[in-house]
Design a protein around this motif. Structure first.
Motif, PDB file in Angstrom:
ATOM      1  N   GLU A   2       9.567  10.722   2.977  1.00 13.06           N
ATOM      2  CA  GLU A   2       8.416   9.866   3.277  1.00 13.06           C
ATOM      3  C   GLU A   2       8.761   8.414   2.948  1.00 13.06           C
ATOM      4  O   GLU A   2       9.512   8.146   2.029  1.00 13.06           O
ATOM      5  N   SER A   3       8.158   7.506   3.665  1.00 15.13           N
ATOM      6  CA  SER A   3       8.372   6.091   3.348  1.00 15.13           C
ATOM      7  C   SER A   3       7.074   5.483   2.837  1.00 15.13           C
ATOM      8  O   SER A   3       5.983   5.972   3.117  1.00 15.13           O
ATOM      9  N   MET A   4       7.224   4.439   2.080  1.00 15.30           N
ATOM     10  CA  MET A   4       6.077   3.701   1.558  1.00 15.30           C
ATOM     11  C   MET A   4       5.603   2.704   2.610  1.00 15.30           C
ATOM     12  O   MET A   4       6.408   2.194   3.384  1.00 15.30           O
ATOM     13  N   PRO A   5       4.317   2.377   2.612  1.00 23.42           N
ATOM     14  CA  PRO A   5       3.835   1.304   3.477  1.00 23.42           C
ATOM     15  C   PRO A   5       4.231  -0.043   2.868  1.00 23.42           C
ATOM     16  O   PRO A   5       4.614  -0.126   1.700  1.00 23.42           O
ATOM     17  N   ASP A   6       4.154  -1.095   3.668  1.00 23.53           N
ATOM     18  CA  ASP A   6       4.313  -2.441   3.131  1.00 23.53           C
ATOM     19  C   ASP A   6       3.096  -2.741   2.264  1.00 23.53           C
ATOM     20  O   ASP A   6       1.979  -2.310   2.577  1.00 23.53           O
ATOM     21  N   ILE A   7       3.319  -3.488   1.174  1.00 20.94           N
ATOM     22  CA  ILE A   7       2.211  -3.855   0.296  1.00 20.94           C
ATOM     23  C   ILE A   7       2.282  -5.351   0.031  1.00 20.94           C
ATOM     24  O   ILE A   7       3.317  -5.876  -0.383  1.00 20.94           O
ATOM     25  N   VAL A   8       1.176  -6.038   0.300  1.00 19.44           N
ATOM     26  CA  VAL A   8       1.069  -7.474   0.062  1.00 19.44           C
ATOM     27  C   VAL A   8       0.535  -7.681  -1.351  1.00 19.44           C
ATOM     28  O   VAL A   8      -0.500  -7.114  -1.717  1.00 19.44           O
ATOM     29  N   CYS A   9       1.225  -8.477  -2.139  1.00 20.59           N
ATOM     30  CA  CYS A   9       0.727  -8.807  -3.480  1.00 20.59           C
ATOM     31  C   CYS A   9      -0.412  -9.807  -3.315  1.00 20.59           C
ATOM     32  O   CYS A   9      -0.223 -10.888  -2.767  1.00 20.59           O
ATOM     33  N   ASP A  10      -1.599  -9.427  -3.760  1.00 23.04           N
ATOM     34  CA  ASP A  10      -2.771 -10.293  -3.630  1.00 23.04           C
ATOM     35  C   ASP A  10      -3.402 -10.545  -5.002  1.00 23.04           C
ATOM     36  O   ASP A  10      -4.617 -10.614  -5.128  1.00 23.04           O
ATOM     37  N   VAL A  11      -2.548 -10.614  -6.019  1.00 18.17           N
ATOM     38  CA  VAL A  11      -2.996 -10.948  -7.371  1.00 18.17           C
ATOM     39  C   VAL A  11      -2.126 -12.076  -7.905  1.00 18.17           C
ATOM     40  O   VAL A  11      -0.942 -12.146  -7.603  1.00 18.17           O
ATOM     41  N   GLU A  12      -2.743 -12.954  -8.643  1.00 22.19           N
ATOM     42  CA  GLU A  12      -2.018 -14.060  -9.269  1.00 22.19           C
ATOM     43  C   GLU A  12      -1.982 -13.766 -10.761  1.00 22.19           C
ATOM     44  O   GLU A  12      -3.007 -13.802 -11.434  1.00 22.19           O
ATOM     45  N   GLY A  49       0.779 -13.303  -2.157  1.00 20.25           N
ATOM     46  CA  GLY A  49       1.060 -13.568  -0.753  1.00 20.25           C
ATOM     47  C   GLY A  49       2.362 -12.950  -0.259  1.00 20.25           C
ATOM     48  O   GLY A  49       2.598 -12.897   0.941  1.00 20.25           O
ATOM     49  N   THR A  50       3.195 -12.467  -1.167  1.00 22.97           N
ATOM     50  CA  THR A  50       4.465 -11.858  -0.783  1.00 22.97           C
ATOM     51  C   THR A  50       4.237 -10.462  -0.222  1.00 22.97           C
ATOM     52  O   THR A  50       3.489  -9.672  -0.788  1.00 22.97           O
ATOM     53  N   VAL A  51       4.895 -10.163   0.886  1.00 29.71           N
ATOM     54  CA  VAL A  51       4.866  -8.823   1.456  1.00 29.71           C
ATOM     55  C   VAL A  51       6.073  -8.073   0.898  1.00 29.71           C
ATOM     56  O   VAL A  51       7.214  -8.473   1.117  1.00 29.71           O
ATOM     57  N   VAL A  52       5.812  -7.015   0.153  1.00 32.56           N
ATOM     58  CA  VAL A  52       6.885  -6.176  -0.374  1.00 32.56           C
ATOM     59  C   VAL A  52       7.086  -5.055   0.636  1.00 32.56           C
ATOM     60  O   VAL A  52       6.192  -4.221   0.827  1.00 32.56           O
TER      61      VAL A  52
END
Length: 102
Positions: A2-12, A49-52
């Motif tokens: 299985e693969s992980m989805p992309d996750i956007v960091c939306d916390v500062e 704002g970074t897309v992991v």
């Protein structure tokens, strides 16, 4: 696998050259497993704002763990919000109260 989805960091979070200040409420959250906490904390080390990419997260995935189960757990606990097909945003769960300040 299985693969992980992309996750956007939306916390500062507070950070310096060597570390990121992960909220204690995340580390002690009884609603999430160690695997799920690890994913949330890993994504939180990136600037807001970074897309992991899911491919990056999948490389460090422990064999036997289910990415789909961990994503579902983080969604249910309020850490991940849908952000398009196979993509989520990491946020501070409202149920944990206000985000700690630096």
């Amino acid at each position: 696998m299985e693969s992980m989805p992309d996750i956007v960091c939306d916390v500062e979070l507070p950070r310096d050259a060597r570390s990121t200040g992960i909220p204690r409420s995340w580390v002690r959250d009884p609603e999430v497993s160690l695997s799920a906490t690890g994913v949330a904390c890993h994504v939180a080390t990136y600037p807001a704002g970074t897309v992991v990419p899911g491919a990056e997260l999948s490389r460090s995935w422990a064999e036997g763990d289910s990415p789909a189960a961990v994503v579902a757990e983080l969604v249910e606990a309020g850490y991940l919000l849908p952000d398009g097909p196979n993509r989520f945003r990491l946020v501070h769960p409202a149920r944990l109260g206000p985000m700690p300040t630096a």
